[in-house]
Design a protein around this motif. Structure first.
Motif, PDB file in Angstrom:
ATOM      1  N   ARG A 116       0.817  -1.202   0.000  1.00  0.00           N
ATOM      2  CA  ARG A 116       0.000   0.000   0.000  1.00  0.00           C
ATOM      3  C   ARG A 116       0.859   1.264   0.000  1.00  0.00           C
ATOM      4  O   ARG A 116       0.404   2.332  -0.411  1.00  0.00           O
ATOM      5  CB  ARG A 116      -0.915  -0.001   1.230  1.00  0.00           C
ATOM      6  N   ASP A 117       2.104   1.147   0.461  1.00  0.00           N
ATOM      7  CA  ASP A 117       2.954   2.324   0.640  1.00  0.00           C
ATOM      8  C   ASP A 117       4.281   2.162  -0.095  1.00  0.00           C
ATOM      9  O   ASP A 117       4.692   1.053  -0.442  1.00  0.00           O
ATOM     10  CB  ASP A 117       3.228   2.564   2.128  1.00  0.00           C
ATOM     11  N   ASN A 118       4.963   3.290  -0.303  1.00  0.00           N
ATOM     12  CA  ASN A 118       6.210   3.292  -1.065  1.00  0.00           C
ATOM     13  C   ASN A 118       7.401   2.791  -0.261  1.00  0.00           C
ATOM     14  O   ASN A 118       8.508   2.688  -0.792  1.00  0.00           O
ATOM     15  CB  ASN A 118       6.514   4.702  -1.577  1.00  0.00           C
ATOM     16  N   ARG A 119       7.218   2.443   1.019  1.00  0.00           N
ATOM     17  CA  ARG A 119       8.292   1.862   1.818  1.00  0.00           C
ATOM     18  C   ARG A 119       8.117   0.355   1.989  1.00  0.00           C
ATOM     19  O   ARG A 119       8.904  -0.291   2.668  1.00  0.00           O
ATOM     20  CB  ARG A 119       8.339   2.534   3.200  1.00  0.00           C
ATOM     21  N   CYS A 120       7.078  -0.181   1.373  1.00  0.00           N
ATOM     22  CA  CYS A 120       6.799  -1.627   1.447  1.00  0.00           C
ATOM     23  C   CYS A 120       6.715  -2.112   2.896  1.00  0.00           C
ATOM     24  O   CYS A 120       7.293  -3.143   3.263  1.00  0.00           O
ATOM     25  CB  CYS A 120       7.863  -2.416   0.680  1.00  0.00           C
ATOM     26  N   SER A 121       5.990  -1.377   3.699  1.00  0.00           N
ATOM     27  CA  SER A 121       5.789  -1.769   5.094  1.00  0.00           C
ATOM     28  C   SER A 121       4.372  -2.269   5.356  1.00  0.00           C
ATOM     29  O   SER A 121       4.091  -2.809   6.422  1.00  0.00           O
ATOM     30  CB  SER A 121       6.088  -0.582   6.021  1.00  0.00           C
ATOM     31  N   SER A 122       3.470  -2.088   4.360  1.00  0.00           N
ATOM     32  CA  SER A 122       2.070  -2.492   4.538  1.00  0.00           C
ATOM     33  C   SER A 122       1.636  -3.355   3.348  1.00  0.00           C
ATOM     34  O   SER A 122       1.133  -2.844   2.338  1.00  0.00           O
ATOM     35  CB  SER A 122       1.180  -1.251   4.653  1.00  0.00           C
ATOM     36  N   VAL A 282      13.747 -10.573   2.775  1.00  0.00           N
ATOM     37  CA  VAL A 282      13.167 -10.652   1.432  1.00  0.00           C
ATOM     38  C   VAL A 282      13.393 -12.041   0.838  1.00  0.00           C
ATOM     39  O   VAL A 282      12.482 -12.658   0.276  1.00  0.00           O
ATOM     40  CB  VAL A 282      13.767  -9.569   0.521  1.00  0.00           C
ATOM     41  N   ALA A 283      14.605 -12.556   0.980  1.00  0.00           N
ATOM     42  CA  ALA A 283      14.937 -13.855   0.390  1.00  0.00           C
ATOM     43  C   ALA A 283      14.155 -15.000   1.041  1.00  0.00           C
ATOM     44  O   ALA A 283      13.852 -16.001   0.382  1.00  0.00           O
ATOM     45  CB  ALA A 283      16.436 -14.116   0.507  1.00  0.00           C
ATOM     46  N   GLY A 284      13.790 -14.864   2.315  1.00  0.00           N
ATOM     47  CA  GLY A 284      13.102 -15.935   3.015  1.00  0.00           C
ATOM     48  C   GLY A 284      11.590 -15.829   3.017  1.00  0.00           C
ATOM     49  O   GLY A 284      10.911 -16.662   3.614  1.00  0.00           O
ATOM     50  N   GLU A 287       4.475 -16.552  -0.144  1.00  0.00           N
ATOM     51  CA  GLU A 287       3.204 -15.890  -0.457  1.00  0.00           C
ATOM     52  C   GLU A 287       2.350 -15.613   0.766  1.00  0.00           C
ATOM     53  O   GLU A 287       1.516 -14.697   0.753  1.00  0.00           O
ATOM     54  CB  GLU A 287       2.416 -16.711  -1.484  1.00  0.00           C
ATOM     55  N   HIS A 288       2.534 -16.371   1.831  1.00  0.00           N
ATOM     56  CA  HIS A 288       1.770 -16.144   3.056  1.00  0.00           C
ATOM     57  C   HIS A 288       2.508 -15.272   4.064  1.00  0.00           C
ATOM     58  O   HIS A 288       1.905 -14.825   5.044  1.00  0.00           O
ATOM     59  CB  HIS A 288       1.419 -17.493   3.705  1.00  0.00           C
ATOM     60  N   HIS A 289       3.777 -15.045   3.822  1.00  0.00           N
ATOM     61  CA  HIS A 289       4.594 -14.247   4.740  1.00  0.00           C
ATOM     62  C   HIS A 289       5.418 -13.248   3.940  1.00  0.00           C
ATOM     63  O   HIS A 289       6.614 -13.444   3.693  1.00  0.00           O
ATOM     64  CB  HIS A 289       5.506 -15.142   5.578  1.00  0.00           C
ATOM     65  N   PRO A 290       4.782 -12.164   3.489  1.00  0.00           N
ATOM     66  CA  PRO A 290       5.500 -11.171   2.679  1.00  0.00           C
ATOM     67  C   PRO A 290       6.535 -10.424   3.516  1.00  0.00           C
ATOM     68  O   PRO A 290       6.368 -10.280   4.735  1.00  0.00           O
ATOM     69  CB  PRO A 290       4.382 -10.229   2.223  1.00  0.00           C
ATOM     70  N   PRO A 291       7.609  -9.970   2.903  1.00  0.00           N
ATOM     71  CA  PRO A 291       8.584  -9.172   3.649  1.00  0.00           C
ATOM     72  C   PRO A 291       7.975  -7.836   4.047  1.00  0.00           C
ATOM     73  O   PRO A 291       7.287  -7.196   3.249  1.00  0.00           O
ATOM     74  CB  PRO A 291       9.729  -8.986   2.657  1.00  0.00           C
TER      75      PRO A 291
END
Length: 527
Positions: A116-122, A282-284, A287-291
């Protein structure tokens, strides 16, 4: 002649006595000796010019990049976006992180995490695609790239919140979900944390992925670059980057687009620094556990200073180029140097452009989170043909379409402002563009400047509704408002050059002479 003797003797002296690295005071002393009688301001101008030009010349050497054809893409590749904490921005705007896994047997698994955000936190939802990829021949369209064919086996989506499921339901038919247990042709509502099939080989008539604009056409163009970090090739001293085809800037054209450029590169996870915790997250992920990346404040965009390309850039339409921008905040004027090339490592120049004009005050974008908008005008352009083909092309144009008719000579610059631009190169003056900018810091704490991605169709963002919603490859600051004589904060690139001169005796002498020559020429230009 005396100047040349001084340069060589200075290089020999430094190459013989230094043990480890030269201090910045040594750099100042060397350039200061040349420019002392011109004053501190001219010394600073020489240093700035020397830094920026060296960083661009360093790109043209191409010695730090190795490209193998056909490329070996086997491995796990993830978004890096040039610095540890941020995500990719796709046209739209879409904020994503990519995690792609390619196997020896041609199968692949693709994870695209959307936010949702440009920091990829949501996180909002994740797309998981599986299929096969076959590399073909060298690209006829994009020199240096490899064409490939892909076949999708399945596409699934997982929503990460009820809000995300509700938002995307407007794009998906109810029949894309699961049938209701009550029967009667009804369908269950979309739920978070559940994997839904959007497309599969068994149900090819049920293509729900297409309704989301999902496509893997980026796999049709592939390039792998291996970058060394220092002067020699070492097993653990390089980075592998995977470039895949670009995404069309018009969302409606995305599924029909054949790539003619590249997206930001993915990095091979085997090259990740063990201290990079974000890389491991990110590497780990699955689909159910996004970074989920740390949420940091956006840096205010301050254009003041000089900025240069970090790599040979590729634009749609098979354009290879490097850029150098200079911004003057005190009067809101700008200068741009564009060097165009015929090859993907920017060694074969075709022509160069020099442009200047004005820009407006900054306005925060209401369309792209984290972006800042400006209005740029171009009122002066000069062109220099660098090869025979371009020179001949410019001489073909008659009348007042591109400089003085029949007067073009290879290597000689000509002002095309009196002819209101150059029709041969698609330049019209005066010209206005609506620009998008964003600023970040990389892993070395250097400032990076992103400006808007050019439209895929080759048009110009000359109207407000054409303002970009994604970004080009970033420029790095080579000189800024704080790079003054009182502070002498030279860039990391400069410090590394002098250090490498001392570490590698064999090539150091050449680099040292080159560096001092650039500095000397910069000072002599001030006379």
């Amino acid at each position: 002649m005396l100047l040349i003797k001084w340069i060589v003797s200075t290089a020999v002296l430094f190459n013989g006595i230094c043990h480890g690295s030269l201090l910045h005071s040594d750099i100042r002393a060397s350039v200061g000796t040349l420019g002392r009688k011109h004053g501190q301001q001219h010394q600073h101008a020489a240093i700035v010019e020397f830094q920026c030009q060296y960083m661009l010349k360093h790109l043209q050497s191409g010695g730090q990049i190795s490209v193998h054809m056909p490329p070996n893409i086997t491995g796990h590749w993830v978004s890096t976006r040039f610095f540890p904490i941020s995500c990719e921005v796709r046209p739209g705007s879409e904020f994503i992180i990519r995690s792609y896994l390619f196997h020896h047997n041609h199968t692949f698994q693709v994870l695209q995490f959307h936010y949702r955000d440009n920091r990829c936190s949501s996180p909002t939802y994740t797309l998981l695609a599986r299929g096969k990829l076959y590399l073909r021949q060298a690209s006829w369209v994009v020199r240096g790239g490899t064409e490939a064919d892909y076949q999708l086996h399945s596409v699934q989506v997982v929503f990460h919140s009820p809000e995300a499921a509700m938002d995307l339901s407007q794009w998906l038919k109810p029949s894309c979900g699961r049938p209701s247990l009550d029967g009667g042709g009804k369908w269950e509502p979309w739920e978070p944390h559940v994997s839904y099939d959007l497309w599969s080989e068994e149900e090819q008539g049920r293509d729900c992925a297409h309704r989301l604009g999902f496509t893997m056409n980026e796999l049709q163009l592939v390039r792998v670059e291996r970058r060394r970090h220092h002067g020699v090739w070492l097993p653990d001293d390089h980075t592998e980057e995977l470039f895949l085809g670009d995404v069309h800037t018009e969302h409606t054209q995305r599924t029909y687009h054949t790539p003619s450029s590249y997206q930001p590169p993915l990095q091979n996870t085997k090259n990740h620094d063990r201290t990079c915790s974000v890389c491991r997250v990110v590497a780990g992920a699955d689909e159910h556990h996004p970074p989920i990346l740390p949420c940091e404040d956006n840096l205010p965009v301050k254009l003041e200073g000089q900025w240069v390309s970090q790599r040979c850039e590729v634009r749609p339409g098979v354009l290879f180029l490097t850029r150098h921008f200079v911004f003057h905040d005190h009067n809101c004027t700008w200068e741009g140097h564009y060097w165009h090339y015929a090859d993907p490592v920017c060694r074969q120049p075709t022509f160069s452009l020099y442009a200047r004009g004005h820009y407006s005050h900054a306005v925060l974008s209401t369309t792209v989170m984290g972006g800042t908008e400006f209005v740029f005008t171009v009122d002066h352009v000069r062109v220099t043909p660098m090869d025979r083909a371009t020179t001949s092309l410019l001489n073909v144009f008659q009348g007042k379409e591109c400089g003085t008719e029949g007067s073009w000579r290879q290597g000689l610059e000509q002002d095309v402002t009196p002819t209101h631009g150059c029709a041969a190169l698609g330049i019209r003056l005066p010209h206005t563009e609506y620009e998008l900018f964003r600023m970040e810091r990389d892993y070395a704490n250097r400032l990076l400047l992103f400006n808007g991605q050019r439209p895929t169709d080759g048009s110009s963002p000359n109207q407000p509704h054409k303002t970009a919603t994604s970004y080009q490859a970033p420029l790095v600051q080579c000189a800024g408002a704080g790079h003054g004589p009182a502070e002498w904060r030279e860039t990391d690139e400069l410090q590394r050059l002098w250090s490498s001169c001392c570490r590698h005796r064999g090539g150091g002498m050449v680099d040292m002479v080159r560096l001092l020559l650039i500095a000397a020429i910069s000072v002599l230009h001030l006379r």
